[in-house]
Design a protein around this motif. Structure first.
Motif, PDB file in Angstrom:
ATOM      1  N   CYS A  53       0.831  -1.214   0.000  1.00  0.00           N
ATOM      2  CA  CYS A  53       0.000   0.000   0.000  1.00  0.00           C
ATOM      3  C   CYS A  53       0.860   1.256   0.000  1.00  0.00           C
ATOM      4  N   LEU A  54       1.941   1.227   0.744  1.00  0.00           N
ATOM      5  CA  LEU A  54       2.865   2.366   0.760  1.00  0.00           C
ATOM      6  C   LEU A  54       3.429   2.597  -0.640  1.00  0.00           C
ATOM      7  N   ALA A  55       3.831   1.527  -1.310  1.00  0.00           N
ATOM      8  CA  ALA A  55       4.362   1.650  -2.669  1.00  0.00           C
ATOM      9  C   ALA A  55       3.309   2.257  -3.596  1.00  0.00           C
ATOM     10  N   GLY A  56       2.074   1.792  -3.467  1.00  0.00           N
ATOM     11  CA  GLY A  56       1.005   2.334  -4.295  1.00  0.00           C
ATOM     12  C   GLY A  56       0.745   3.803  -4.027  1.00  0.00           C
ATOM     13  N   ARG A  63       5.737   9.691  -7.025  1.00  0.00           N
ATOM     14  CA  ARG A  63       7.072   9.453  -6.449  1.00  0.00           C
ATOM     15  C   ARG A  63       7.531   8.073  -6.897  1.00  0.00           C
ATOM     16  N   LEU A  64       7.866   7.993  -8.182  1.00  0.00           N
ATOM     17  CA  LEU A  64       8.103   6.707  -8.816  1.00  0.00           C
ATOM     18  C   LEU A  64       9.364   6.015  -8.313  1.00  0.00           C
ATOM     19  N   SER A  65      10.408   6.763  -8.019  1.00  0.00           N
ATOM     20  CA  SER A  65      11.629   6.141  -7.493  1.00  0.00           C
ATOM     21  C   SER A  65      11.365   5.510  -6.125  1.00  0.00           C
ATOM     22  N   ASP A  66      10.582   6.206  -5.298  1.00  0.00           N
ATOM     23  CA  ASP A  66      10.216   5.652  -3.989  1.00  0.00           C
ATOM     24  C   ASP A  66       9.334   4.410  -4.162  1.00  0.00           C
ATOM     25  N   ALA A  67       8.404   4.474  -5.119  1.00  0.00           N
ATOM     26  CA  ALA A  67       7.534   3.323  -5.379  1.00  0.00           C
ATOM     27  C   ALA A  67       8.363   2.123  -5.827  1.00  0.00           C
ATOM     28  N   ALA A  68       9.305   2.352  -6.743  1.00  0.00           N
ATOM     29  CA  ALA A  68      10.159   1.257  -7.222  1.00  0.00           C
ATOM     30  C   ALA A  68      10.958   0.656  -6.073  1.00  0.00           C
ATOM     31  N   ALA A  69      11.508   1.504  -5.220  1.00  0.00           N
ATOM     32  CA  ALA A  69      12.288   1.006  -4.083  1.00  0.00           C
ATOM     33  C   ALA A  69      11.419   0.166  -3.145  1.00  0.00           C
ATOM     34  N   ALA A  70      10.191   0.614  -2.901  1.00  0.00           N
ATOM     35  CA  ALA A  70       9.297  -0.144  -2.020  1.00  0.00           C
ATOM     36  C   ALA A  70       8.921  -1.479  -2.648  1.00  0.00           C
ATOM     37  N   TYR A  71       8.609  -1.491  -3.947  1.00  0.00           N
ATOM     38  CA  TYR A  71       8.298  -2.756  -4.616  1.00  0.00           C
ATOM     39  C   TYR A  71       9.501  -3.693  -4.615  1.00  0.00           C
ATOM     40  N   LEU A  95       5.586  -8.038  -9.242  1.00  0.00           N
ATOM     41  CA  LEU A  95       6.481  -7.869 -10.390  1.00  0.00           C
ATOM     42  C   LEU A  95       5.863  -6.959 -11.445  1.00  0.00           C
ATOM     43  N   ASN A  96       4.589  -7.167 -11.739  1.00  0.00           N
ATOM     44  CA  ASN A  96       3.918  -6.317 -12.728  1.00  0.00           C
ATOM     45  C   ASN A  96       3.864  -4.865 -12.279  1.00  0.00           C
ATOM     46  N   ASN A  97       3.594  -4.642 -10.997  1.00  0.00           N
ATOM     47  CA  ASN A  97       3.576  -3.271 -10.477  1.00  0.00           C
ATOM     48  C   ASN A  97       4.952  -2.626 -10.608  1.00  0.00           C
ATOM     49  N   LEU A  98       5.996  -3.375 -10.270  1.00  0.00           N
ATOM     50  CA  LEU A  98       7.361  -2.866 -10.384  1.00  0.00           C
ATOM     51  C   LEU A  98       7.695  -2.556 -11.842  1.00  0.00           C
ATOM     52  N   ALA A  99       7.367  -3.466 -12.734  1.00  0.00           N
ATOM     53  CA  ALA A  99       7.660  -3.241 -14.157  1.00  0.00           C
ATOM     54  C   ALA A  99       6.928  -2.007 -14.677  1.00  0.00           C
ATOM     55  N   SER A 100       5.696  -1.840 -14.261  1.00  0.00           N
ATOM     56  CA  SER A 100       4.918  -0.675 -14.682  1.00  0.00           C
ATOM     57  C   SER A 100       5.565   0.627 -14.202  1.00  0.00           C
ATOM     58  N   VAL A 101       6.082   0.611 -12.985  1.00  0.00           N
ATOM     59  CA  VAL A 101       6.788   1.796 -12.474  1.00  0.00           C
ATOM     60  C   VAL A 101       8.044   2.048 -13.300  1.00  0.00           C
ATOM     61  N   PHE A 102       8.763   0.977 -13.657  1.00  0.00           N
ATOM     62  CA  PHE A 102       9.952   1.151 -14.501  1.00  0.00           C
ATOM     63  C   PHE A 102       9.573   1.784 -15.842  1.00  0.00           C
ATOM     64  N   GLN A 104       7.044   3.816 -16.365  1.00  0.00           N
ATOM     65  CA  GLN A 104       6.756   5.220 -16.067  1.00  0.00           C
ATOM     66  C   GLN A 104       8.040   6.024 -15.868  1.00  0.00           C
ATOM     67  N   LEU A 105       9.063   5.365 -15.327  1.00  0.00           N
ATOM     68  CA  LEU A 105      10.348   6.031 -15.128  1.00  0.00           C
ATOM     69  C   LEU A 105      11.153   6.124 -16.425  1.00  0.00           C
ATOM     70  N   GLY A 106      10.693   5.424 -17.468  1.00  0.00           N
ATOM     71  CA  GLY A 106      11.413   5.420 -18.739  1.00  0.00           C
ATOM     72  C   GLY A 106      12.512   4.385 -18.814  1.00  0.00           C
ATOM     73  N   ASP A 107      12.581   3.495 -17.838  1.00  0.00           N
ATOM     74  CA  ASP A 107      13.599   2.444 -17.821  1.00  0.00           C
ATOM     75  C   ASP A 107      13.004   1.180 -18.444  1.00  0.00           C
ATOM     76  N   LEU A 108      12.924   1.199 -19.774  1.00  0.00           N
ATOM     77  CA  LEU A 108      12.255   0.117 -20.490  1.00  0.00           C
ATOM     78  C   LEU A 108      13.032  -1.194 -20.424  1.00  0.00           C
ATOM     79  N   ARG A 109      14.334  -1.126 -20.346  1.00  0.00           N
ATOM     80  CA  ARG A 109      15.127  -2.365 -20.223  1.00  0.00           C
ATOM     81  C   ARG A 109      14.810  -3.079 -18.907  1.00  0.00           C
ATOM     82  N   ALA A 110      14.794  -2.320 -17.822  1.00  0.00           N
ATOM     83  CA  ALA A 110      14.461  -2.918 -16.520  1.00  0.00           C
ATOM     84  C   ALA A 110      13.037  -3.463 -16.540  1.00  0.00           C
ATOM     85  N   ALA A 111      12.125  -2.726 -17.152  1.00  0.00           N
ATOM     86  CA  ALA A 111      10.735  -3.185 -17.237  1.00  0.00           C
ATOM     87  C   ALA A 111      10.655  -4.507 -17.989  1.00  0.00           C
TER      88      ALA A 111
END
Length: 129
Positions: A53-56, A63-71, A95-102, A104-111
């Motif tokens: 929930c915190l990540a969401g 705050r996408l970097s914070d969301a990615a770190a929490a996921y 995993l899907n939530n993390l990839a979606s954040v990646f 949004q961050l523009g890190d398509l390779r990580a996604a």
């Protein structure tokens, strides 16, 4: 380090999130994450739910970097839970939530790496090849 306090903080966070009072929801979720970890352990489902929930909430606030770190912190806990009898669906959802954040961050390779991991887990789970 009372789990009831953690539960109350979590429930308050849910209410505040519904009311779109996201900074306050974030603080309540942070408290619940901390107190669930102390009282029940980081691998407990209630701790994981609070962290998710915190990540969401971070994500909703942009705050996408914070969301990615929490996921990323949540993922090994969910993987551990799946080994102990939890569902792989919980892992793939995270995993899907993390990839979606990646994305949004523009890190398509990580996604892509994360999405491929999700597909491998599902293939293994359902026997697809």
């Amino acid at each position: 380090d009372d789990p009831l306090y953690a539960r109350c903080s979590y429930t308050l966070g849910v209410l505040l999130e519904i009311e779109e009072r996201l900074p306050e929801a974030e603080r309540a979720y942070l408290d619940s994450v901390k107190y669930f970890a102390r009282s029940l352990g980081e691998s407990h489902p209630d701790h994981c739910q609070s962290l998710e929930c915190l990540a969401g909430t971070y994500r909703t606030q942009g705050r996408l970097s914070d969301a990615a770190a929490a996921y990323q912190k949540l993922l090994p806990l969910k993987e551990e839970m799946s080994v102990l009898g939890g569902t792989l669906g919980d892992v793939t959802t995270t995993l899907n939530n993390l990839a979606s954040v990646f994305v949004q961050l523009g890190d398509l390779r990580a996604a892509e790496v994360v999405y491929r991991k999700t597909v491998r887990i599902r293939e293994h789970q359902y026997g697809h090849s």
